[in-house]
Design a protein around this motif. Sequence first.
Motif, PDB file in Angstrom:
ATOM      1  N   VAL A 254      54.233  77.672  35.937  1.00 57.37           N
ATOM      2  CA  VAL A 254      53.950  79.073  36.229  1.00 57.37           C
ATOM      3  C   VAL A 254      55.101  79.721  36.991  1.00 57.37           C
ATOM      4  O   VAL A 254      55.354  80.924  36.845  1.00 57.37           O
ATOM      5  N   ALA A 255      55.841  78.943  37.762  1.00 58.90           N
ATOM      6  CA  ALA A 255      56.972  79.483  38.525  1.00 58.90           C
ATOM      7  C   ALA A 255      58.106  79.953  37.612  1.00 58.90           C
ATOM      8  O   ALA A 255      58.965  80.729  38.042  1.00 58.90           O
ATOM      9  N   LEU A 256      58.107  79.485  36.358  1.00 62.71           N
ATOM     10  CA  LEU A 256      59.180  79.823  35.421  1.00 62.71           C
ATOM     11  C   LEU A 256      58.885  81.065  34.597  1.00 62.71           C
ATOM     12  O   LEU A 256      59.780  81.587  33.924  1.00 62.71           O
ATOM     13  N   LEU A 257      57.629  81.551  34.614  1.00 63.02           N
ATOM     14  CA  LEU A 257      57.181  82.575  33.681  1.00 63.02           C
ATOM     15  C   LEU A 257      57.143  83.966  34.315  1.00 63.02           C
ATOM     16  O   LEU A 257      56.863  84.118  35.499  1.00 63.02           O
ATOM     17  N   THR A 258      57.381  84.983  33.478  1.00 63.43           N
ATOM     18  CA  THR A 258      57.195  86.361  33.919  1.00 63.43           C
ATOM     19  C   THR A 258      55.704  86.696  33.898  1.00 63.43           C
ATOM     20  O   THR A 258      54.905  86.025  33.241  1.00 63.43           O
ATOM     21  N   GLU A 259      55.328  87.750  34.600  1.00 59.31           N
ATOM     22  CA  GLU A 259      53.925  88.156  34.657  1.00 59.31           C
ATOM     23  C   GLU A 259      53.394  88.565  33.286  1.00 59.31           C
ATOM     24  O   GLU A 259      52.213  88.408  32.995  1.00 59.31           O
ATOM     25  N   ASP A 260      54.266  89.090  32.419  1.00 58.77           N
ATOM     26  CA  ASP A 260      53.831  89.557  31.103  1.00 58.77           C
ATOM     27  C   ASP A 260      54.231  88.597  29.983  1.00 58.77           C
ATOM     28  O   ASP A 260      54.391  88.995  28.828  1.00 58.77           O
ATOM     29  N   VAL A 261      54.391  87.333  30.308  1.00 58.56           N
ATOM     30  CA  VAL A 261      54.819  86.339  29.327  1.00 58.56           C
ATOM     31  C   VAL A 261      53.867  86.318  28.130  1.00 58.56           C
ATOM     32  O   VAL A 261      52.663  86.559  28.261  1.00 58.56           O
ATOM     33  N   THR A 262      54.424  86.031  26.961  1.00 63.59           N
ATOM     34  CA  THR A 262      53.612  85.802  25.762  1.00 63.59           C
ATOM     35  C   THR A 262      53.798  84.361  25.303  1.00 63.59           C
ATOM     36  O   THR A 262      54.863  83.766  25.511  1.00 63.59           O
ATOM     37  N   TRP A 263      52.742  83.805  24.669  1.00 62.70           N
ATOM     38  CA  TRP A 263      52.794  82.420  24.191  1.00 62.70           C
ATOM     39  C   TRP A 263      52.111  82.383  22.825  1.00 62.70           C
ATOM     40  O   TRP A 263      50.945  82.759  22.699  1.00 62.70           O
ATOM     41  N   ALA A 264      52.837  81.943  21.824  1.00 64.12           N
ATOM     42  CA  ALA A 264      52.309  81.867  20.461  1.00 64.12           C
ATOM     43  C   ALA A 264      52.682  80.529  19.844  1.00 64.12           C
ATOM     44  O   ALA A 264      53.712  79.937  20.201  1.00 64.12           O
ATOM     45  N   MET A 265      51.849  80.070  18.904  1.00 60.78           N
ATOM     46  CA  MET A 265      52.071  78.762  18.275  1.00 60.78           C
ATOM     47  C   MET A 265      51.786  78.834  16.767  1.00 60.78           C
ATOM     48  O   MET A 265      50.842  78.229  16.276  1.00 60.78           O
ATOM     49  N   PRO A 266      52.585  79.569  16.006  1.00 62.00           N
ATOM     50  CA  PRO A 266      52.353  79.566  14.561  1.00 62.00           C
ATOM     51  C   PRO A 266      52.481  78.142  13.997  1.00 62.00           C
ATOM     52  O   PRO A 266      53.351  77.401  14.449  1.00 62.00           O
ATOM     53  N   PRO A 267      51.556  77.706  13.130  1.00 62.28           N
ATOM     54  CA  PRO A 267      50.611  78.494  12.323  1.00 62.28           C
ATOM     55  C   PRO A 267      49.234  78.705  12.942  1.00 62.28           C
ATOM     56  O   PRO A 267      48.292  79.040  12.202  1.00 62.28           O
ATOM     57  N   MET A 268      49.058  78.484  14.252  1.00 61.63           N
ATOM     58  CA  MET A 268      47.802  78.852  14.879  1.00 61.63           C
ATOM     59  C   MET A 268      47.763  80.377  15.030  1.00 61.63           C
ATOM     60  O   MET A 268      48.755  80.997  15.401  1.00 61.63           O
ATOM     61  N   GLY A 269      46.621  80.971  14.762  1.00 61.20           N
ATOM     62  CA  GLY A 269      46.542  82.423  14.734  1.00 61.20           C
ATOM     63  C   GLY A 269      46.415  83.083  16.077  1.00 61.20           C
ATOM     64  O   GLY A 269      46.790  84.248  16.239  1.00 61.20           O
ATOM     65  N   HIS A 270      45.898  82.376  17.083  1.00 66.13           N
ATOM     66  CA  HIS A 270      45.703  82.994  18.390  1.00 66.13           C
ATOM     67  C   HIS A 270      46.995  82.974  19.203  1.00 66.13           C
ATOM     68  O   HIS A 270      47.824  82.066  19.064  1.00 66.13           O
TER      69      HIS A 270
END
Length: 355
Positions: A254-270
């Motif tokens: 969590v110390a490495l991430l911005t407050e508005d970070v996005t995380w995606a894992m294609p081919p997962m849809g969420h």
Amino acid sequence: MSEHSLPQTDLAAQPDPAAQEDLTAQADLAAARAGDDAAFTRLVEPLRRELHAHCYRMLGSSYDADDALQDALLRAWRGLARFEGRSTLRSWLYTVATRTCLDLVESRGRRALPMDLSPSSDRAILEDPPLTEIAWLGPYSAGDLAGGPVARYEQREAVELAFVAALQHLPGNQRAALLLFEVLGFSAAEIATMMDTSTASVNSALQRARKLVDEKIPAVTQQQTIREIGNARLEEIVTQYSTALERGDADALVALLTEDVTWAMPPMGHWYSGIKAAMDFAVEVPLTRCPSWRNRTTTANGQPAVACYLGTAPDAEHFGWAITVLNLRGDKICGVTSFVGPEHFALLGLPASVD
């Protein structure tokens, strides 16, 4: 003549390397037109890598780029007799490659990321089966692309995820015009000839394409960010991310991430937006439910990346699971895109498994 004086050299008699190279190319072109496939290979080989990158930008997939380039070179070989030398061979090959890609865009549609399909999820989705019916955007190995500016964009900037993803929202003709003009430096008149249209149509397509792409890509590219923070700090960030994942250390992550970070894992849809949702997913899935990780730092799309190998236990063999491409803002991670699937490892020259 003094024993210390230098002999006079007839400069006119010295070979001109550029002229010699041109003569060799002309000889290869003549031989290729006569059916010499080895001569044709010598002509196109210096351009193969940049043509492949162009096909990737157009199509958003290394595999589609492979198909397009193979088809384009076959078309070029069969149509070489029609090349009259009014343009350079490079321009002609880009014409053939672009038209080949436009045919594929029409038949296969655009490539997507999870953000293109649905709103973000605010909590971890544990049952998230792959969406195999979606044509997903894929990673790209940009290791030997030139770093210097060609037109508006550097070659590496032009394969960054945000840029390639934005291109996928454009109709094929706008996509082609933007790439040929902004990335490759062709003039509007040249592009009109390449695309068999008018200069006015090209300029109109460029205006519409620029507007959409500028809305979707960050003002600061990843290449600019990397230069600003420096290689030492970049390596530190990527290593800290990799180590946090291997150790299941939520606080370090969590110390490495911005407050508005996005995380995606294609081919997962969420996908997840904001540090709260992203960390809920990270804690519930990769940091807790995945038995053991082994990671290797790498690069993809000209950006820092981590090759993630998953094992059933720390002492078991770990198999390629995902190529995670990191987007940075300053010295924080603002985007995590994990391309799930062992097929991506070979693209980057990585082993299928590690101990």
